[in-house]
Scaffold this active site. Structure first.
Site, PDB file in Angstrom:
ATOM      1  N   ARG A 191      -9.110  33.988  25.988  1.00 41.15           N
ATOM      2  CA  ARG A 191      -7.907  33.258  25.585  1.00 41.15           C
ATOM      3  C   ARG A 191      -8.339  32.038  24.794  1.00 41.15           C
ATOM      4  O   ARG A 191      -9.530  31.747  24.688  1.00 41.15           O
ATOM      5  CB  ARG A 191      -6.984  32.902  26.779  1.00 41.15           C
ATOM      6  CG  ARG A 191      -7.620  32.651  28.106  1.00 41.15           C
ATOM      7  CD  ARG A 191      -8.513  31.481  28.173  1.00 41.15           C
ATOM      8  NE  ARG A 191      -7.918  30.265  27.681  1.00 41.15           N
ATOM      9  CZ  ARG A 191      -8.599  29.237  27.239  1.00 41.15           C
ATOM     10  NH1 ARG A 191      -9.920  29.253  27.222  1.00 41.15           N
ATOM     11  NH2 ARG A 191      -8.005  28.155  26.800  1.00 41.15           N
ATOM     12  N   GLY A 192      -7.356  31.313  24.239  1.00 40.97           N
ATOM     13  CA  GLY A 192      -7.675  30.191  23.344  1.00 40.97           C
ATOM     14  C   GLY A 192      -7.705  30.741  21.925  1.00 40.97           C
ATOM     15  O   GLY A 192      -8.289  31.803  21.677  1.00 40.97           O
ATOM     16  N   ALA A 193      -7.115  29.971  21.003  1.00 42.67           N
ATOM     17  CA  ALA A 193      -6.867  30.505  19.645  1.00 42.67           C
ATOM     18  C   ALA A 193      -8.103  31.108  18.962  1.00 42.67           C
ATOM     19  O   ALA A 193      -8.069  32.236  18.475  1.00 42.67           O
ATOM     20  CB  ALA A 193      -6.273  29.397  18.785  1.00 42.67           C
TER      21      ALA A 193
ATOM     22  N   ARG B 190      -0.378  38.841  21.863  1.00 46.09           N
ATOM     23  CA  ARG B 190       0.092  37.474  22.112  1.00 46.09           C
ATOM     24  C   ARG B 190       0.629  36.900  20.790  1.00 46.09           C
ATOM     25  O   ARG B 190      -0.019  37.034  19.759  1.00 46.09           O
ATOM     26  CB  ARG B 190      -1.036  36.580  22.657  1.00 46.09           C
ATOM     27  CG  ARG B 190      -1.489  37.018  24.059  1.00 46.09           C
ATOM     28  CD  ARG B 190      -2.352  35.980  24.732  1.00 46.09           C
ATOM     29  NE  ARG B 190      -1.578  34.812  25.154  1.00 46.09           N
ATOM     30  CZ  ARG B 190      -2.149  33.695  25.596  1.00 46.09           C
ATOM     31  NH1 ARG B 190      -3.470  33.589  25.664  1.00 46.09           N
ATOM     32  NH2 ARG B 190      -1.397  32.677  25.981  1.00 46.09           N
TER      33      ARG B 190
ATOM     34  N   GLN C  70      -5.954  26.147  33.155  1.00 46.62           N
ATOM     35  CA  GLN C  70      -7.133  26.226  32.273  1.00 46.62           C
ATOM     36  C   GLN C  70      -7.966  24.940  32.313  1.00 46.62           C
ATOM     37  O   GLN C  70      -9.168  24.986  32.103  1.00 46.62           O
ATOM     38  CB  GLN C  70      -6.695  26.500  30.824  1.00 46.62           C
ATOM     39  CG  GLN C  70      -6.160  27.891  30.574  1.00 46.62           C
ATOM     40  CD  GLN C  70      -4.652  27.929  30.640  1.00 46.62           C
ATOM     41  OE1 GLN C  70      -4.038  27.188  31.417  1.00 46.62           O
ATOM     42  NE2 GLN C  70      -4.025  28.785  29.865  1.00 46.62           N
TER      43      GLN C  70
ATOM     44  N   ASP D  40      -2.812  25.973  18.907  1.00 45.77           N
ATOM     45  CA  ASP D  40      -2.737  27.427  18.734  1.00 45.77           C
ATOM     46  C   ASP D  40      -2.152  27.788  17.381  1.00 45.77           C
ATOM     47  O   ASP D  40      -2.438  28.841  16.835  1.00 45.77           O
ATOM     48  CB  ASP D  40      -1.912  28.020  19.866  1.00 45.77           C
ATOM     49  CG  ASP D  40      -2.596  27.757  21.194  1.00 45.77           C
ATOM     50  OD1 ASP D  40      -3.425  28.566  21.602  1.00 45.77           O
ATOM     51  OD2 ASP D  40      -2.352  26.676  21.789  1.00 45.77           O
TER      52      ASP D  40
ATOM     53  N   ASN E 226       0.813  23.780  20.922  1.00 46.25           N
ATOM     54  CA  ASN E 226      -0.331  23.817  21.839  1.00 46.25           C
ATOM     55  C   ASN E 226       0.206  24.073  23.247  1.00 46.25           C
ATOM     56  O   ASN E 226       1.423  24.170  23.459  1.00 46.25           O
ATOM     57  CB  ASN E 226      -1.132  22.506  21.767  1.00 46.25           C
ATOM     58  CG  ASN E 226      -2.483  22.626  22.441  1.00 46.25           C
ATOM     59  OD1 ASN E 226      -3.209  23.590  22.205  1.00 46.25           O
ATOM     60  ND2 ASN E 226      -2.837  21.689  23.299  1.00 46.25           N
ATOM     61  N   LYS E 227      -0.702  24.195  24.182  1.00 42.90           N
ATOM     62  CA  LYS E 227      -0.337  24.537  25.564  1.00 42.90           C
ATOM     63  C   LYS E 227       0.790  23.660  26.096  1.00 42.90           C
ATOM     64  O   LYS E 227       0.828  22.455  25.839  1.00 42.90           O
ATOM     65  CB  LYS E 227      -1.588  24.418  26.432  1.00 42.90           C
ATOM     66  CG  LYS E 227      -1.405  24.777  27.889  1.00 42.90           C
ATOM     67  CD  LYS E 227      -0.816  26.168  28.095  1.00 42.90           C
ATOM     68  CE  LYS E 227      -1.619  27.276  27.478  1.00 42.90           C
ATOM     69  NZ  LYS E 227      -0.920  28.564  27.436  1.00 42.90           N
TER      70      LYS E 227
HETATM   71  O1  MRU Z   1      -2.763  30.423  26.857  1.00 40.06           O
HETATM   72  P1  MRU Z   1      -4.117  30.071  26.324  1.00 40.06           P
HETATM   73  O2  MRU Z   1      -5.110  29.693  27.375  1.00 40.06           O
HETATM   74  O3  MRU Z   1      -4.643  31.102  25.353  1.00 40.06           O
HETATM   75  O4  MRU Z   1      -3.773  28.789  25.501  1.00 40.06           O
HETATM   76  C1  MRU Z   1      -4.518  28.376  24.468  1.00 40.06           C
HETATM   77  C2  MRU Z   1      -5.136  27.123  24.820  1.00 40.06           C
HETATM   78  O5  MRU Z   1      -6.143  27.136  25.485  1.00 40.06           O
HETATM   79  C3  MRU Z   1      -4.583  25.876  24.419  1.00 40.06           C
HETATM   80  O6  MRU Z   1      -3.312  25.838  23.995  1.00 40.06           O
HETATM   81  C4  MRU Z   1      -5.587  25.106  23.642  1.00 40.06           C
HETATM   82  O7  MRU Z   1      -5.336  23.782  23.851  1.00 40.06           O
HETATM   83  C5  MRU Z   1      -5.632  25.416  22.184  1.00 40.06           C
HETATM   84  S1  MRU Z   1      -6.370  26.899  21.851  1.00 40.06           S
HETATM   85  C6  MRU Z   1      -7.766  26.486  21.089  1.00 40.06           C
END
Ligand code: MRU
Length: 350
Positions: free
Chosen positions: A51-53, A91, A198, A239, A249-250
């Protein structure tokens, strides 16, 4: 990142297989999983094994390369069209996913009738995407570290570290640079980041392994820390960034940014330019994922909420550009405005 004396990327290609760190098991278990079919890769993105962009982008590129390996010579192109659609359905928010699937797909279009060559090209492009992500994050570290003074206490949200990219990370990369290359004293407050935690599970694990002093805080604690003058700056990831500089973002990032504004704490976003989507005029155009309510009602499979109650689980929020002091990209630190983003001369991914 070094784990048990060995350097790992979060995702990589090895002998026609995709390998990645199983992030759902961290911090309790460090496990590498191996996939041989692109549909397994889709499932890994969907279930957040990765996960994470940036990590999602790297994985999506390799997923396309895996699909090319498995695609029959006959109907090769049709198979790849379907694989692209399936990977993109995993996603919706992380721009890097679409960046990667489109780059691989565009590259193989010229070899519709030459599957052998198309397979080679798909893998080359997937490897380039992973390398570009790692290089960009390293450069983000170098640029962003200039903002950090020795002795700074930095707040971050979710995990935009090495685990959220192929290597280095975005929000954590300037912190790694400041500490490791410039020997500055830094301290990180990591928001635990409900509902999936996370921050508590991944960011703290990364910081610990990189010897960065830190503490985990409940998401509702950071305002009080700011009020006490204990936070010097915030750095978060993203993201997807719209062309006016609005940042997805999250969930919880908008609250943090608003709190930072109220206390005069500079709020920075770190992201490679592959996260910017110039087809989104503003944050309103960014597709925001909503996930199963169970993630809020349970923690690690154990119900914590009243039976019979329901929950809202919006996975991301949008922070308006006006709350962002700057976007730390691999090309330098820019103001979050259409003019500055236009000057990057980015192409839309179709
Ligand atoms: O749902 P996730 O864990 O895939 O979310 C992404 C993230 O970890 C965050 O939004 C993060 O701050 C940016 S992604 C590089």
């Amino acid at each position: 990142m070094i784990v048990n004396g060995k350097h790992y990327r979060t995702v990589w290609w090895q002998a026609n297989k995709v390998k990645m760190i199983e992030q759902n098991m961290l911090p309790n278990r460090f496990k590498i999983v191996t996939y041989t079919k692109y549909k397994q890769v889709c499932n890994a993105i969907y279930t957040m094994v990765t996960r994470g962009a940036g990590a999602i982008g790297g994985t999506a590129g390799y997923g396309m390369a895996l699909a090319a390996v498995n695609a029959p010579d006959k109907n090769f192109y049709k198979f790849m069209q379907k694989a692209k659609k399936d990977i993109e359905a995993t996603r919706p928010t992380a721009q890097n996913l679409f960046y990667a699937t489109n780059l691989v797909f565009e590259a193989i279009k010229d070899y519709k009738n030459d599957p052998k060559k198309a397979r080679e090209v798909a893998l080359e492009v997937a490897e380039d995407i992973a390398q570009e992500d790692s290089d960009s994050c390293e450069r983000i570290g170098r640029h962003g570290s200039k903002l950090i003074k020795s002795g700074y206490n930095i707040s971050t949200h979710c995990n935009a570290g090495w685990l959220a990219f192929v290597d280095w990370g975005s929000a954590l990369s300037p912190i790694y640079w400041a500490k490791m290359k410039q020997k500055k004293k830094v301290f990180v407050y990591a928001d635990e980041t409900r509902p999936r935690l996370q921050g508590a599970k991944l960011t703290a694990w990364e910081l610990f392994h990189n010897k960065i002093p830190h503490k985990i805080v409940c998401d509702n604690t950071t305002g009080a820390l700011m009020q006490r003058g204990l936070i010097d700056m915030c750095i978060v990831g993203s993201d997807r960034i719209a062309r006016n500089g609005d940042v997805a973002n999250k969930i919880g990032t908008y609250t943090l940014a608003t709190m930072a504004k109220a206390h005069g704490v500079p709020f920075y976003v770190a992201a490679p330019t592959s996260t910017i989507d110039i087809t989104c005029k503003s944050g309103k155009d960014i597709p925001i994922e909503e996930r199963d309510e169970k993630e809020v009602l349970e923690i690690d499979g154990i119900r914590i909420a009243n039976h019979g109650s329901h929950a809202v689980n919006i996975a991301f929020d949008v922070t308006p550009a006006k709350l962002v002091a700057g976007i730390i990209t691999e090309q330098g630190i820019i103001k979050p405005s259409w003019k500055k983003i236009q000057a990057l001369n980015l192409q839309p991914v179709s």
